[in-house]
Motif scaffolding. Structure first.
Motif, mmCIF file in Angstrom:
data_model
loop_
_atom_site.group_PDB
_atom_site.id
_atom_site.type_symbol
_atom_site.label_atom_id
_atom_site.label_comp_id
_atom_site.label_asym_id
_atom_site.label_seq_id
_atom_site.Cartn_x
_atom_site.Cartn_y
_atom_site.Cartn_z
ATOM 1 N N TYR A 67 0.807 -1.109 0.019
ATOM 2 C CA TYR A 67 0.140 0.006 0.040
ATOM 3 C C TYR A 67 0.822 1.142 -0.082
ATOM 4 C CZ TYR A 67 -4.135 -2.983 1.021
ATOM 5 O OH TYR A 67 -5.408 -3.438 0.859
ATOM 6 N N ASP A 70 0.799 3.512 -2.938
ATOM 7 C CA ASP A 70 -0.551 3.942 -3.477
ATOM 8 C C ASP A 70 -1.514 4.207 -2.263
ATOM 9 O OD1 ASP A 70 -2.623 4.837 -4.823
ATOM 10 O OD2 ASP A 70 -2.700 3.188 -5.996
ATOM 11 N N TRP A 72 -4.062 5.820 -1.703
ATOM 12 C CA TRP A 72 -5.550 5.656 -1.837
ATOM 13 C C TRP A 72 -5.925 4.184 -1.901
ATOM 14 C CZ3 TRP A 72 -8.064 9.777 -0.973
ATOM 15 C CH2 TRP A 72 -7.661 11.217 -1.250
ATOM 16 N N GLN A 73 -5.307 3.297 -1.947
ATOM 17 C CA GLN A 73 -5.816 1.798 -2.046
ATOM 18 C C GLN A 73 -6.562 1.528 -0.537
ATOM 19 O OE1 GLN A 73 -3.564 -1.036 -3.846
ATOM 20 N NE2 GLN A 73 -3.281 -0.504 -5.808
ATOM 21 N N ASP A 76 -10.141 1.588 -0.551
ATOM 22 C CA ASP A 76 -10.734 0.845 -1.658
ATOM 23 C C ASP A 76 -10.917 -0.543 -1.045
ATOM 24 O OD1 ASP A 76 -11.814 -0.248 -3.842
ATOM 25 O OD2 ASP A 76 -10.070 0.184 -5.275
ATOM 26 N N ASP A 79 -10.969 -4.855 -2.785
ATOM 27 C CA ASP A 79 -10.040 -5.959 -2.788
ATOM 28 C C ASP A 79 -10.182 -6.977 -1.686
ATOM 29 O OD1 ASP A 79 -9.031 -4.758 -0.574
ATOM 30 O OD2 ASP A 79 -6.914 -4.550 -1.211
ATOM 31 N N ARG A 173 -9.494 -3.978 -14.123
ATOM 32 C CA ARG A 173 -8.700 -3.382 -13.151
ATOM 33 C C ARG A 173 -7.645 -4.114 -12.366
ATOM 34 N NH1 ARG A 173 -13.894 -0.934 -11.438
ATOM 35 N NH2 ARG A 173 -13.766 -2.296 -9.577
ATOM 36 N N GLU A 174 -7.767 -5.209 -12.145
ATOM 37 C CA GLU A 174 -6.731 -6.301 -11.536
ATOM 38 C C GLU A 174 -5.854 -6.701 -12.588
ATOM 39 O OE1 GLU A 174 -8.701 -9.461 -9.777
ATOM 40 O OE2 GLU A 174 -9.350 -10.657 -11.514
ATOM 41 N N GLU A 252 -12.244 -8.073 -7.080
ATOM 42 C CA GLU A 252 -10.808 -7.722 -7.457
ATOM 43 C C GLU A 252 -9.762 -7.910 -6.681
ATOM 44 O OE1 GLU A 252 -9.249 -3.039 -8.629
ATOM 45 O OE2 GLU A 252 -11.573 -3.438 -8.218
ATOM 46 N N SER A 254 -5.988 -6.668 -5.468
ATOM 47 C CA SER A 254 -5.181 -5.509 -5.328
ATOM 48 C C SER A 254 -3.780 -6.304 -5.125
ATOM 49 C CB SER A 254 -5.236 -4.705 -4.286
ATOM 50 O OG SER A 254 -4.969 -5.289 -2.858
ATOM 51 N N GLU A 255 -2.683 -5.424 -4.993
ATOM 52 C CA GLU A 255 -1.254 -6.089 -4.887
ATOM 53 C C GLU A 255 -1.202 -6.853 -3.589
ATOM 54 O OE1 GLU A 255 2.100 -3.653 -5.398
ATOM 55 O OE2 GLU A 255 1.443 -2.879 -7.535
#
Length: 288
Positions: A67, A70, A72-73, A76, A79, A173-174, A252, A254-255
């Protein structure tokens, strides 16, 4: 079965269990309160939200490396990044504090919290046992050249299967996250199994998005989704080398959430050469 599907609506079973636990806790608390005490309904809901917040904060702290670049994730929540034990600990501490401050609610609140937690723990444990006993489906798919390939051909090494479609926004997105993981973890085989779309539309999508993926396969009738019990997209499945399901993720990635899922697999020794993945013909890949 990984999801419950009603028409066009689908919900992951682990999410359904969480909601069911809250509903059970609320019902038990209400029933106990009818025999004497305060109804803990609003308190239980606030405890639930507080526990979810703590679970999210715990997850972000544990995977801060993903994180950091970024932030902002962090907000979100799509994820699905939550760490259970911080949420449970904070919920129990907050419940003890509420009970101490409001004696008339102690008994209903206690029964509600305990019943909800016990149900959730037992149901989650049972679901985990069921999933881990699931084998890789014995079906055939097609590659970009139109050749038929048994899914079992990919068994023998750690396997990540992503069910996706170009019309699905979270799938789109992913994709960069999965593309990067495929490049960074050559010890794993990533399969991108498109659901019910033409080879031409997928090839156009990959080219316009600048994505370079290997092992793009096609499931024209959605048999793989039906076999694994998840009709929602995207769904990502993680299989052991002997073909047993280790885990799944609905929605989705995320990393951070992908990093957590890949903890099911051992990190390779850099000195050990990895087995290369099966390559996709150039006609269906943006780069070759």
């Amino acid at each position: 079965m990984l999801t419950l599907t009603l028409g066009t609506f689908a919900i992951a079973l682990n999410h359904l269990l969480l909601i069911s636990a809250l509903a059970l806790a609320t019902f038990v608390g209400w029933r106990v309160a009818k025999r004497g005490g305060e109804n803990p309904e609003s308190v239980l809901f606030s405890l639930f939200l507080l526990g979810m917040l703590a679970a999210r904060v715990g997850f972000v702290i544990a995977y801060w490396a993903q994180y950091r670049n970024d932030p902002w994730q962090i907000i979100d929540l799509r994820d699905g990044g939550f760490l259970a034990w911080p949420g449970v600990v904070v919920l129990l501490l907050a419940a003890l504090y509420r009970g101490w401050r409001r004696p008339g609610m102690r008994r209903p609140l206690g029964f509600g919290v305990v019943s909800g937690l016990v149900f959730w723990l037992l149901a989650t444990f049972s679901l985990g046992i069921y999933e881990q006993g699931t084998r890789l489906p014995q079906i055939t798919l097609r590659n970009a050249a139109g050749q038929t390939i048994p899914l079992s051909d990919y068994q023998g090494g750690p396997l990540v299967i992503n069910l996706w479609a170009t019309w699905c926004p979270p799938c789109r997105r992913e994709m960069p996250v999965l593309e990067n993981a495929q490049q960074q973890r050559p010890d794993l085989t990533f399969l991108f199994v498109n659901q019910s779309e033409s080879m031409q539309s997928v090839a156009t999508f990959l080219e316009t998005q600048g994505l370079s993926l290997t092992n793009v396969l096609f499931d024209g009738s959605g048999r793989l989704s039906q076999a694994v019990g998840s009709m929602a997209l995207p769904t990502t499945l993680f299989y052991s080398p002997d073909g047993y399901l280790l885990g799944s993720h609905l929605g989705e990635l995320s990393e951070a959430s992908l990093a957590r899922a890949l903890e099911n697999f051992d990190t390779p020794n850099p000195a050990t050469s990895a087995t290369p993945s099966r390559k996709l013909p150039c006609s269906a890949s943006a780069t070759c």
